[in-house]
Design a protein around this motif. Sequence first.
Motif, short mmCIF file in Angstrom:
data_model
loop_
_atom_site.label_atom_id
_atom_site.label_comp_id
_atom_site.label_asym_id
_atom_site.label_seq_id
_atom_site.Cartn_x
_atom_site.Cartn_y
_atom_site.Cartn_z
N HIS A 175 0.85 -1.19 0.00
CA HIS A 175 0.00 0.00 0.00
C HIS A 175 0.88 1.24 0.00
O HIS A 175 1.81 1.34 0.79
N PHE A 176 0.58 2.18 -0.86
CA PHE A 176 1.41 3.36 -1.01
C PHE A 176 0.80 4.55 -0.28
O PHE A 176 -0.42 4.77 -0.35
N TYR A 177 1.65 5.28 0.41
CA TYR A 177 1.19 6.43 1.19
C TYR A 177 1.98 7.67 0.82
O TYR A 177 3.19 7.60 0.58
N SER A 178 1.28 8.80 0.77
CA SER A 178 1.95 10.06 0.47
C SER A 178 2.61 10.60 1.74
O SER A 178 2.31 10.15 2.86
N GLU A 179 3.50 11.55 1.58
CA GLU A 179 4.23 12.09 2.72
C GLU A 179 3.31 12.76 3.73
O GLU A 179 3.58 12.76 4.93
N ASP A 180 2.21 13.34 3.27
CA ASP A 180 1.34 14.08 4.18
C ASP A 180 0.33 13.18 4.91
O ASP A 180 -0.39 13.65 5.79
N GLN A 181 0.28 11.90 4.57
CA GLN A 181 -0.60 10.98 5.29
C GLN A 181 0.05 10.62 6.62
O GLN A 181 1.21 10.18 6.67
N THR A 182 -0.70 10.79 7.71
CA THR A 182 -0.14 10.60 9.04
C THR A 182 -0.48 9.25 9.66
O THR A 182 -0.09 8.99 10.80
N ASP A 183 -1.21 8.42 8.93
CA ASP A 183 -1.63 7.14 9.48
C ASP A 183 -1.77 6.13 8.36
O ASP A 183 -1.96 6.50 7.19
N VAL A 184 -1.66 4.84 8.70
CA VAL A 184 -1.90 3.80 7.71
C VAL A 184 -3.40 3.56 7.63
O VAL A 184 -4.11 3.67 8.62
N THR A 185 -3.87 3.20 6.45
CA THR A 185 -5.31 2.99 6.26
C THR A 185 -5.64 1.56 5.86
O THR A 185 -6.82 1.21 5.77
N HIS A 186 -4.62 0.72 5.62
CA HIS A 186 -4.90 -0.64 5.15
C HIS A 186 -5.05 -1.65 6.28
O HIS A 186 -5.38 -2.80 6.02
N TRP A 187 -4.84 -1.23 7.51
CA TRP A 187 -4.98 -2.16 8.63
C TRP A 187 -6.45 -2.47 8.86
O TRP A 187 -7.26 -1.55 9.06
N SER A 188 -6.79 -3.72 8.89
CA SER A 188 -8.17 -4.13 9.17
C SER A 188 -8.46 -3.98 10.66
O SER A 188 -7.54 -3.90 11.48
N LEU A 189 -9.74 -3.95 11.00
CA LEU A 189 -10.13 -3.86 12.41
C LEU A 189 -9.59 -5.08 13.17
O LEU A 189 -9.13 -4.96 14.30
N ARG A 190 -9.63 -6.23 12.53
CA ARG A 190 -9.13 -7.46 13.15
C ARG A 190 -7.64 -7.35 13.49
O ARG A 190 -7.21 -7.73 14.57
N LYS A 233 -5.93 -4.50 13.89
CA LYS A 233 -5.76 -3.47 14.92
C LYS A 233 -6.06 -4.02 16.31
O LYS A 233 -5.31 -3.79 17.26
N VAL A 234 -7.16 -4.76 16.43
CA VAL A 234 -7.54 -5.32 17.72
C VAL A 234 -6.52 -6.37 18.15
O VAL A 234 -6.09 -6.40 19.32
#
Length: 229
Positions: free
Chosen positions: A20-35, A37-38
């Motif tokens: 997953h590719f993220y720009s420099e201004d993104q402050t968090d990952v978005t591909h982590w599933s709730l499962r 994370k928990v």
Amino acid sequence: MRQHAVALSVPRIFQGPTQHFYSEDQTDVTHWSLRFKVGKFVFDKGLALTGISLMVGVALVLLLLNPLLNPGPLFFRQTRMGKNGAEFRMWKFRTMIPVDESQMRKADGALEQDRITPLGQFLRTYRIDELPNFLNVLRGDMSVIGPRPDSASHAKHFAKVIPHYNYRFKVKPGITGLAQIESGYAEGIEATEIKAHYDQIYVETSSGRLDLYIAVRTILVMLTGYGAR
């Protein structure tokens, strides 16, 4: 998955299925599933409670050994840089001869091997010195697995000279991480640049299977000392 800037020894079955590719201004990952994370939260807090119990036992032993083999304070505390660039005080068992903070090595300085005591070297080899890190995990400053946090002064310097260094700040720093099992201790700008590539790969491909592999590899180092740096 794209070709990485550095080689990976991680078996493909444990690599994240997607990058997953993220720009420099993104402050968090978005591909982590709730499962994920928990699971990561439960793993962090559960292991932290176990680790702190073990830390107390080791601390009692070191209180007896330190006066003879490692004179000075029991703990070493240093300001490190974590998620989103937030600074926090990280705890470790001290492994080096104490010096004033102004005398500590610079970001591009060589590792001060002459300051590491024999007992300190033993603690480092088996990662015992990092047991107090679990205090930071319990507080929420760190995770068990993630990019290893650099001192705040070093991190500010590296962020200016290594373009991809800031990727590490999108996730919580860890006690152990992909860079530690792939490249070991980073000394100097060139080695830190390689480490930052591994940190970027972790941010972009982090998953439960990759965390599992990092955890197993780290346990092997703790049990055998093999691969420790």
